[in-house]
Write a protein that holds these residues in place. Structure first.
Motif, PDB file in Angstrom:
ATOM      1  N   SER A 175      44.996  66.405  75.197  1.00  0.00           N
ATOM      2  CA  SER A 175      46.300  66.656  75.806  1.00  0.00           C
ATOM      3  C   SER A 175      46.643  65.600  76.843  1.00  0.00           C
ATOM      4  CB  SER A 175      46.327  68.041  76.467  1.00  0.00           C
ATOM      5  OG  SER A 175      46.041  69.052  75.534  1.00  0.00           O
ATOM      6  N   ILE A 191      44.062  77.106  69.617  1.00  0.00           N
ATOM      7  CA  ILE A 191      44.847  75.889  69.420  1.00  0.00           C
ATOM      8  C   ILE A 191      45.981  75.880  70.429  1.00  0.00           C
ATOM      9  CG2 ILE A 191      46.303  74.553  67.839  1.00  0.00           C
ATOM     10  CD1 ILE A 191      44.878  75.919  65.518  1.00  0.00           C
ATOM     11  N   ARG A 207      42.935  71.364  72.027  1.00  0.00           N
ATOM     12  CA  ARG A 207      44.117  71.268  72.861  1.00  0.00           C
ATOM     13  C   ARG A 207      44.725  69.879  72.682  1.00  0.00           C
ATOM     14  NH1 ARG A 207      40.631  74.427  75.116  1.00  0.00           N
ATOM     15  NH2 ARG A 207      39.345  72.713  75.901  1.00  0.00           N
ATOM     16  N   GLY A 208      45.985  69.872  72.304  1.00  0.00           N
ATOM     17  CA  GLY A 208      46.669  68.605  72.058  1.00  0.00           C
ATOM     18  C   GLY A 208      48.116  68.662  72.485  1.00  0.00           C
ATOM     19  N   PHE A 209      48.375  69.259  73.645  1.00  0.00           N
ATOM     20  CA  PHE A 209      49.764  69.381  74.082  1.00  0.00           C
ATOM     21  C   PHE A 209      50.267  68.060  74.660  1.00  0.00           C
ATOM     22  CE2 PHE A 209      47.210  71.323  77.575  1.00  0.00           C
ATOM     23  CZ  PHE A 209      47.547  70.492  78.627  1.00  0.00           C
ATOM     24  N   LEU A 246      49.240  73.484  71.209  1.00  0.00           N
ATOM     25  CA  LEU A 246      50.076  72.344  70.819  1.00  0.00           C
ATOM     26  C   LEU A 246      51.449  72.421  71.504  1.00  0.00           C
ATOM     27  CD1 LEU A 246      49.305  72.213  66.980  1.00  0.00           C
ATOM     28  CD2 LEU A 246      48.617  70.527  68.694  1.00  0.00           C
ATOM     29  N   THR A 305      53.992  69.343  71.774  1.00  0.00           N
ATOM     30  CA  THR A 305      53.664  68.561  70.577  1.00  0.00           C
ATOM     31  C   THR A 305      54.224  69.219  69.330  1.00  0.00           C
ATOM     32  OG1 THR A 305      51.613  67.854  71.646  1.00  0.00           O
ATOM     33  CG2 THR A 305      51.786  67.491  69.277  1.00  0.00           C
ATOM     34  N   ILE A 306      54.240  70.549  69.316  1.00  0.00           N
ATOM     35  CA  ILE A 306      54.673  71.286  68.132  1.00  0.00           C
ATOM     36  C   ILE A 306      56.114  70.954  67.755  1.00  0.00           C
ATOM     37  CG2 ILE A 306      55.517  73.311  69.369  1.00  0.00           C
ATOM     38  CD1 ILE A 306      53.436  73.312  66.120  1.00  0.00           C
TER      39      ILE A 306
END
Length: 280
Positions: free
Chosen positions: A201, A260, A240-242, A262, A265-266
């Motif tokens: 993230s 998860i 976690r990849g926000f 996001l 990012t989503i």
């Protein structure tokens, strides 16, 4: 003991010395290259000071290399603003690096440390929002028991410290990674099959701009990751990849996923398949 107070440059390599136990530099804006090799008299990292608590903590060219220091082991918290730190063949168990430095070309290398389990970098400085860079290269190769690499960047100025390059050859026991921020985050060939917790993230705060003292709408600020490959992470449980830019992600080989994140990012992702993820 060596104390340096007045010099225009400093380039020194001390080798095979069992008497030296303190090395401290009190000169701010000069380039320093210091190598301490086979110096067995050091008993504490606090006795090695290169660029600590000086007025200009963003000055470049601060390099410290420590090779074969058998008494510099255990759980270490090191507070210094050196921007290129290398530790080779060390009995470290954990290493926490507290730093204010925000210069270019920052590097942290810790290799061949068989007992090392944790590397943590804490960014302490707030402000300096004019800087367009805040990255660090991490080389944590050949640490067979290393379990976590964590970068705690300061999001105050929307430019938190992140990892621009990661090398973990021979460190295949890694279970947790936080702070990676690269364009192509490809984990398919790294051999990190034990990784359980991955956080790429981009930690920040909304940035506000003003016109005539009137606050206008905030701008979302994203990281640099435009593509990601998680295919070789069979034990991944938390992702976690926000606040990132990638527009697709494939979780088909991550059957153990439990969490998860996001957020933001989503908005870039058209289709997200999380079928057969019974632990979510």
């Amino acid at each position: 003991e060596i104390y340096v107070h007045d010099t225009k440059t400093l380039n020194i390599h001390i080798k095979d010395n069992d008497k030296l136990r303190v090395f401290k530099v009190y000169v701010p804006e000069i380039k320093k290259t210091i190598t301490l090799e086979n110096c067995t008299g050091f008993n504490s990292f606090n006795d090695i000071q290169v660029h600590k608590n000086l007025d200009n903590y963003n000055f470049e060219g601060q390099k410290l290399t420590i090779i074969n220091s058998p008494n510099l082991g255990g759980d270490i918290v090191y507070n210094d603003d050196v921007n290129d730190l290398t530790i080779l063949n060390s009995p470290l168990k954990s290493f926490t690096f507290d730093t204010n430095n925000k210069t270019k070309d920052r590097k942290l290398t810790i290799t061949n440390a068989p007992n090392l389990k944790s590397i943590i970098v804490n960014e302490k400085n707030k402000g300096n929002s004019y800087l367009n860079f805040n990255k660090i290269e991490i080389d944590a190769s050949n640490n067979p028991n290393l379990e976590e690499i964590i970068i705690n960047g300061d999001s105050y100025n929307n430019k938190p410290l992140t990892i621009s390059k990661l090398t973990v050859n021979g460190s295949l026991n890694l279970k947790k990674l936080k702070g990676l921020n690269i364009e192509n985050a490809d984990f398919s060939k790294l051999g990190l099959t034990k990784l359980e917790d991955l956080d790429i993230s981009f930690y920040n705060k909304y940035e506000y701009s003003t016109t005539n003292s009137t606050v206008v709408k905030p701008e979302r600020i994203f990281g640099e990751t435009t593509s990601i490959n998680l295919n070789d992470l069979p034990n991944l449980k938390n992702f976690r990849g926000f606040n990132q830019k990638f527009s697709s992600i494939d979780f088909s080989n991550n059957s153990l996923l439990e969490d998860i994140d996001l957020v933001s990012t989503i908005d870039n992702i058209e289709t997200l398949d999380i079928s057969n993820k019974i632990n979510l």
